[in-house]
Scaffold this active site. Structure first.
Site, PDB file in Angstrom:
ATOM      1  N   TRP A  30      -3.863   1.014   4.642  1.00  9.55           N
ATOM      2  CA  TRP A  30      -3.339   0.104   3.625  1.00  9.55           C
ATOM      3  C   TRP A  30      -2.638  -1.086   4.251  1.00  9.55           C
ATOM      4  CZ3 TRP A  30      -5.660   0.105  -0.637  1.00  9.55           C
ATOM      5  CH2 TRP A  30      -6.156   1.288  -1.197  1.00  9.55           C
ATOM      6  N   ASP A  78       5.791  -1.625   1.183  1.00  6.55           N
ATOM      7  CA  ASP A  78       4.855  -0.989   0.257  1.00  6.55           C
ATOM      8  C   ASP A  78       5.234   0.479   0.154  1.00  6.55           C
ATOM      9  OD1 ASP A  78       2.735   0.197  -1.051  1.00  6.55           O
ATOM     10  OD2 ASP A  78       1.179  -0.786   0.127  1.00  6.55           O
ATOM     11  N   LYS A  80       1.298   7.725  -8.267  1.00 10.39           N
ATOM     12  CA  LYS A  80       1.497   8.799  -7.293  1.00 10.39           C
ATOM     13  C   LYS A  80       2.579   9.771  -7.772  1.00 10.39           C
ATOM     14  CE  LYS A  80      -1.241   6.458  -4.547  1.00 10.39           C
ATOM     15  NZ  LYS A  80      -2.622   6.863  -4.239  1.00 10.39           N
TER      16      LYS A  80
END
Length: 407
Positions: free
Chosen positions: A115, A204, A229
């Site tokens: 990511w 992030d 999540k």
């Protein structure tokens, strides 16, 4: 209703508490006594705006977000923020340093997984300033190409005055996470940053938001997280933005910054209380229910303790599987994620046997990301310690059967 549900160890969209889903189902028909379902009600209604305000309150109090930072809600997931953070922080930098050329503006990226690599690629694609990879963890991997570690603090090379400094706290695909203890070699090196300035630090937190407290939260310029999540379904993105990063993007554009779409401007979100246009109403509602549920259980202190126990138990089971030459960890010591435990199953066809055997016992979502393969156990907040114990029992049984077969 919940009796037919299986254990979902998937990486996202991930498991949510059954009690929350049952309450959300009621809200689909009648939201907070309005007689209107949550998916139908006006986002301008007093009931919904009050709910959004309470969601902000729950995040602020549970994470101890200081008044210097705003909490905003938007859409597009973490991937949209790969672009939005670049645009907003470059606009800020333009206002602070209007006479610098584009080549003199630098954005620092810490690359420790798939990511953060994508975020750096997006920054390069957008152009407008140079991208400096402050460190790339693949250089320190066992094979020279995998994301399996957090690099030593001595290897970071930050720029003197970057427009932003980006890192991904937990890499969902690769199972790599920064330690939250400053003294650990695998922590993020906050001590290397210029503490005499308002740091343009961007984090992030998409796959670890609200699983435990955020270290050095006040030192961050922007923290963003997709909800899918730990705290809700896909469609909601949560931002914690320091007030000095909520800038007049049109004024920056007049000085040469890239014009920013209004829906990606932090100032637009802030001025409209996150209601510039119709938001993701249902994900916001479910996220609020999840955070109310979290508070009832004891908040982040409870989840920090529980999530630590869950991760430790799974890593110990994998270690024992390594001793039997059945399993193999993918991540180096000290860099393993609490949320996403990744490992390989050794032997021809063994990985598929592992997955099929787990599914027979009503445990799903264990297959690793398509880019790296293997097994990935996601231990988000809705996965209880009892759920984890059931998985560990299966791992132990599987390891015993495989070791007996190969011995």
């Amino acid at each position: 209703m919940a009796s037919s549900r299986v254990l979902n160890f998937g990486a996202g969209p991930s498991a949510l508490p059954a009690s929350v889903l049952e309450k959300a189902a009621e809200g689909l028909l009648n939201f907070n006594g309005t007689g209107i379902g949550i998916a139908e009600i006006s986002h301008r209604s007093k009931e919904f705006t009050a709910f959004v305000a309470n969601l902000e309150f729950l995040i602020r109090t549970q994470l101890d977000v200081p008044p210097t930072h705003a909490i905003l809600f938007t859409q597009g997931g973490g991937s949209a923020q790969f672009s939005a953070t670049v645009l907003n922080l470059l606009a800020r930098h333009r206002l602070l340093h209007p006479h610098l050329s584009d080549d003199e503006r630098v954005m620092d990226y810490v690359v420790t997984g798939s990511w953060s690599e994508k975020a750096a690629e997006e920054a390069k694609r957008m152009g407008g300033s140079r991208v400096n990879v402050a460190v790339d963890s693949r250089k320190y991997s066992k094979d020279g190409k995998s994301f399996d570690n957090i690099p030593p603090h001595t290897e970071y090379a930050f720029s003197p005055d970057p427009a932003l400094i980006y890192y991904c706290e937990n890499e969902t695909v690769d199972g790599v996470e920064f330690s939250h203890k400053d003294a650990d070699a695998t922590s993020f090196p906050y001590h290397l940053l210029d503490k005499g300035a308002l740091l343009p630090l961007v984090a992030d937190y998409s796959s670890s938001f609200m699983c435990r407290p955020i270290p050095h939260l006040s030192d961050h310029a922007v923290i963003f997280a997709g909800a899918q999540k730990n705290i809700g379904p896909a469609g909601l993105t949560i931002l914690i933005v320091r007030q000095d990063c909520i800038v007049d993007v049109d004024a920056a554009a007049q000085l040469g910054a890239t014009p920013i779409p209004l829906t990606m401007s932090y100032k637009t979100l802030f001025d409209s209380k996150s209601l510039y246009n119709t938001p993701s109403v249902l994900p916001i509602y479910i996220a609020g229910l999840v955070l109310e549920h979290l508070a009832e259980l004891g908040g982040l202190k409870y989840y920090e303790q529980t999530n630590r126990k869950k991760a430790e138990k799974v890593y110990e089971a994998v270690r024992k599987g390594e001793e039997k030459a059945v399993l193999q960890r993918k991540v180096q010591d000290g860099a393993g994620s609490w949320m996403n435990v990744v490992f390989s199953v050794l032997g021809d066809g063994a990985e598929q046997r592992f997955i099929e055997g787990a599914e027979k016992e009503d445990m799903k979502g264990l297959k690793g990301h398509r880019s790296v393969g293997g097994i990935r156990v996601s231990l988000y907040n809705a996965i209880t310690e009892a759920d984890t114990d059931k998985l560990i029992g299966y791992i132990e049984k599987f390891v015993l059967a495989e070791s007996n077969t190969t011995s």
